[in-house]
Structure formats: structure tokens, C-alpha cells
Design a protein around this motif. Structure first.
Motif, PDB file in Angstrom:
ATOM      1  N   SER A  15      11.936  -2.362  42.246  1.00 21.36           N
ATOM      2  CA  SER A  15      11.670  -3.554  41.435  1.00 21.36           C
ATOM      3  C   SER A  15      10.284  -3.492  40.795  1.00 21.36           C
ATOM      4  O   SER A  15      10.099  -3.934  39.652  1.00 21.36           O
ATOM      5  N   HIS A  16       9.309  -2.922  41.489  1.00 19.58           N
ATOM      6  CA  HIS A  16       7.982  -2.764  40.871  1.00 19.58           C
ATOM      7  C   HIS A  16       8.040  -1.740  39.732  1.00 19.58           C
ATOM      8  O   HIS A  16       7.356  -1.893  38.713  1.00 19.58           O
ATOM      9  N   ASP A  19       9.577  -3.529  36.738  1.00 18.16           N
ATOM     10  CA  ASP A  19       8.606  -4.433  36.103  1.00 18.16           C
ATOM     11  C   ASP A  19       7.589  -3.642  35.280  1.00 18.16           C
ATOM     12  O   ASP A  19       7.215  -4.037  34.168  1.00 18.16           O
ATOM     13  N   SER A  43      13.374 -11.167  39.886  1.00 20.90           N
ATOM     14  CA  SER A  43      13.368 -12.479  39.225  1.00 20.90           C
ATOM     15  C   SER A  43      12.601 -12.445  37.899  1.00 20.90           C
ATOM     16  O   SER A  43      12.953 -13.165  36.964  1.00 20.90           O
ATOM     17  N   ARG A  44      11.577 -11.601  37.793  1.00 27.34           N
ATOM     18  CA  ARG A  44      10.885 -11.478  36.509  1.00 27.34           C
ATOM     19  C   ARG A  44      11.710 -10.667  35.525  1.00 27.34           C
ATOM     20  O   ARG A  44      11.881 -11.029  34.379  1.00 27.34           O
ATOM     21  N   ALA A  45      12.234  -9.551  36.010  1.00 28.34           N
ATOM     22  CA  ALA A  45      12.934  -8.607  35.126  1.00 28.34           C
ATOM     23  C   ALA A  45      14.146  -9.240  34.456  1.00 28.34           C
ATOM     24  O   ALA A  45      14.415  -8.972  33.276  1.00 28.34           O
ATOM     25  N   ASP A  47      14.657 -11.956  33.237  1.00 26.90           N
ATOM     26  CA  ASP A  47      14.350 -12.762  32.053  1.00 26.90           C
ATOM     27  C   ASP A  47      14.135 -11.910  30.810  1.00 26.90           C
ATOM     28  O   ASP A  47      13.999 -12.433  29.703  1.00 26.90           O
ATOM     29  N   SER A  48      14.057 -10.602  30.993  1.00 27.28           N
ATOM     30  CA  SER A  48      13.753  -9.732  29.850  1.00 27.28           C
ATOM     31  C   SER A  48      15.032  -9.322  29.123  1.00 27.28           C
ATOM     32  O   SER A  48      16.019  -8.940  29.751  1.00 27.28           O
ATOM     33  N   GLU A 313       4.767 -14.240  47.763  1.00 20.95           N
ATOM     34  CA  GLU A 313       5.745 -13.195  47.453  1.00 20.95           C
ATOM     35  C   GLU A 313       6.068 -12.352  48.667  1.00 20.95           C
ATOM     36  O   GLU A 313       7.085 -11.687  48.714  1.00 20.95           O
TER      37      GLU A 313
END
Ligand code: UD2
Length: 317
Positions: A15-16, A19, A43-45, A47-48, A313
Motif C-alpha cells: 500500500s505504501h 501511494d 483508503s487514499r489510493a 480516491d485516485s 494509523e
């Protein structure tokens, strides 16, 4: 900008890496079977617009190949794995399936669909328990677990395929990786994830042995950057390189650094050393620097400070 497929995308390192690649402007195709990976890590990815996520088991014949045939990525970063050394000893068949068979299927997918580059999550575990100090890539490899053996076999499978069929392979021999999203739930989880959780809860930690054993701890952000370089930098040759800092930190030092940031914490307790525990682990970072221009930036004290600051986190429920 490239199109990169990442297996194990919902895992700690995966996941890092996702990102980091998205932040650099690449298109990323994530693959995970969610056996140990967690959707929350992405959760961030999610949204892309440049990210897509596919639930798929890399060790199932045909599964990854089908996706690679449709997506035609420039590179595959293969991080999906059975990540627990302990589990590789209790379930060697599963280790073979997830850590050897899956690698062969990745190599075949790359060959069949003309993928130019494969980056592989290898491990310091391939050196065994008495490597030269610091461990160098050309030194002896004597793995002492099915996990380490599978990582060594996978390197050979991929490098052989790459040399035969004309794609570049980079084997990344990670040392002790730590940082946000590392799962602290098992006694065999990374020591920093366990310490961070316990200190955050106001509890003391247990040090196995006298605490003078050392590790080459590398921050996951540095590892993500190393993966991105290996997958995207022009004109790289195939090879294997340590992904490490070249600095060693003892367990006593770790506890001291945590105690500095969280002074109300109880003092560490000592318990008998774990059988098979190695005294020193230190990598030579020179080959990664020479071949890929990669050098780790984050010092352990800074990495731990960031981990404590991001404690929300770190909580794993
Ligand atoms: C690392 C890798 C493992 C394998 C191995 C190869 C991790 C999580 N594990 O195992 O996958 O590649 O290297 O050599 O990166 N410890 C404590 N208290 C605790 C937990 C651990 O004192 O609560 C000690 C442990 O006994 C050891 C040190 O901390 O001396 C590091 O333990 P670890 O499990 O984080 O990693 P390691 O190096 O044994």
C-alpha cells in the motif's frame, strides 16, 4: 508516466508502494486476495482516478495472466506473499504455493504479455542466520526457513526467466522494514510494530534476550521509493540488491528512543532469548546505490517519531 501492476497492493509494503507511485503520477493496477492485506490500507489510493483494484489470487493459475493480458503494464511489482516466517514453518505447502508457485506465474505472465520489468520482494532471510557483516549480495546464502528458501528460489526463477525471455528483473532484498500500517497482531510481527502498539497503549515492552541484538531497520517510505525506482528508472539491468540502510540499531536503543518520546512508559522487561534469534543483521547498501541510485534517507529515530505521530494509523482493529 508508466503503468505499474502491484501484487499485494493492500499489504503493508504494497500500500505504501501504491501511494508513492500514484504521487509520482503513474497509473497503478492493484491486486490483492485480502488474505492478510486490508482494504483500509488503500483508503487514499481508492480516491485516485489513476488507481484500480482487483481481488485476485496470484497463485491461482491463469488469474494474474488474464489481468496482465488486458492491462499490459510496463512493470509488475510482485509483493504478494506469505509474509510470516513462522507460518512458512507450520505450513510449508502454503509457503510453496504463495511464495514459489505464485512467483512462477508472475514470471510467466511477464513472458506471455511482454512486460518489460518485474520487481520482486526478496528478503534478508535468504542469507540465513550467520551472514557476513555487513551482508553482501554475493555472499553465502543459507536460508534457515521455508520462507527464506522460497525467496531465494523465486529470485532464481525470475532472473532465469528474465534472462531467457528478455525482461529486466530487480530482486529487492528487504531488511527489517517498519512503519505505519504494519500489522502488530502476532508475536512474530515486526518488533517496531509491536513496540509502537504497546507504548501507545501505555504498556511496557518485552525484550527477548539482553537487547544487544541489532537489526538494519528501514522505513517503509524508503522501501516504497526503492520499489518505484526499480520499476520505473530507465536503463536498469537485472540483478539483486539489499534494500537496507547500512546502519544497525539494537533493541535497547529502540526502547530508549521510544522512552524518549513517551517518557511515562514503563521500563522494558527482559525474557529469555528466542531460539534461532540472530545476534546481528546488517546489510551493505552499496549495490542498490551503485545499480539503482537508491539510498535510504530516514534515520530510525526520525522514523519512530513519525510512527508515534501517526499513531492513529498504527491502530489495527
Ligand atoms: C526478520 C523478518 C523476517 C525474516 C528475518 C530474517 C520482520 C518482521 N521479520 O526477523 O521476516 O526476514 O528477519 O532474518 O521483519 N523482539 C523482542 N520483543 C518483541 C518482538 C521481537 O525483543 O516483542 C526481538 C526479536 O527477538 C529479535 C528482534 O526483536 O531479536 C527483531 O525481531 P523481528 O521479529 O522484528 O525481526 P527478525 O529480524 O527476527
Amino acid at each position: 508516466m508508466g503503468k505499474i501492476l502491484v501484487t499485494g497492493a493492500a499489504g503493508f509494503i504494497g500500500s505504501h508502494t501504491v501511494d508513492f507511485l500514484l504521487a509520482e503520477g503513474h497509473k497503478v493496477i492493484g491486486v490483492d486476495n485480502f488474505r492478510t492485506g486490508r482494504k483500509g490500507n488503500l483508503s487514499r489510493a481508492v480516491d485516485s482516478r489513476d488507481f484500480s483494484l482487483h481481488e485476485l489470487d496470484v497463485s491461482a493459475p491463469g488469474a494474474l495472466g488474464g489481468l496482465v493480458g488486458v492491462e499490459r503494464p510496463d512493470a509488475i511489482i510482485h509483493l504478494a506473499a506469505l509474509v510470516s516466517v513462522q507460518e512458512s514453518m507450520t505450513n510449508p505447502a502454503l509457503n510453496f504455493s504463495l511464495n514459489v508457485q505464485a512467483t512462477h506465474l508472475v514470471a510467466e505472465a511477464a513472458r506471455t504479455h511482454g512486460v518489460g520489468r518485474v520487481v520482486f520482494a526478496s528478503s534478508a532471510a535468504i542469507y540465513g542466520d550467520a551472514p557476513e557483516q555487513p551482508a553482501r549480495e554475493a555472499g553465502e546464502k543459507s536460508p534457515v526457513s521455508p520462507y527464506g528458501a522460497a525467496k531465494l528460489a523465486s529470485e532464481a526463477l525470475l532472473l532465469g526467466h528474465g534472462a531467457t525471455f528478455g525482461f529486466t528483473v530487480r530482486c529487492q532484498r528487504y531488511f527489517n522494514v517498519y512503519g505505519p500500517r504494519q500489522d502488530p497482531s502476532s508475536p512474530y510481527s515486526g518488533v517496531i510494530s509491536i513496540f509502537a502498539k504497546r507504548y501507545r497503549e501505555g504498556r511496557g515492552v518485552t525484550i527477548y534476550g539482553d537487547g544487544r541484538q541489532t537489526r538494519d531497520f528501514i522505513a517503509v517510505g524508503d522501501v516504497a521509493r526503492a520499489n518505484a525506482i526499480a520499476a520505473t528508472r530507465a536503463n536498469l539491468f537485472s540483478g539483486a540488491a539489499n534494500i537496507c540502510t547500512g546502519r544497525e540499531t539494537s533493541l535497547l536503543d529502540l526502547a530508549e528512543i521510544f522512552g524518549r518520546y513517551l517518557p511515562a512508559s514503563p521500563l522494558p522487561e527482559h525474557a529469555p532469548a528466542r531460539s534461532g534469534d540472530i545476534l546481528r543483521s546488517l546489510g551493505d547498501p552499496g549495490k542498490a546505490a551503485a545499480e539503482m541510485g537508491f539510498t535510504a534517507n530516514v534515520r530510525v529515530a526520525d522514523g519512530l517519531a513519525a510512527l508515534i505521530a501517526e499513531s492513529a494509523e498504527v491502530v489495527v482493529t
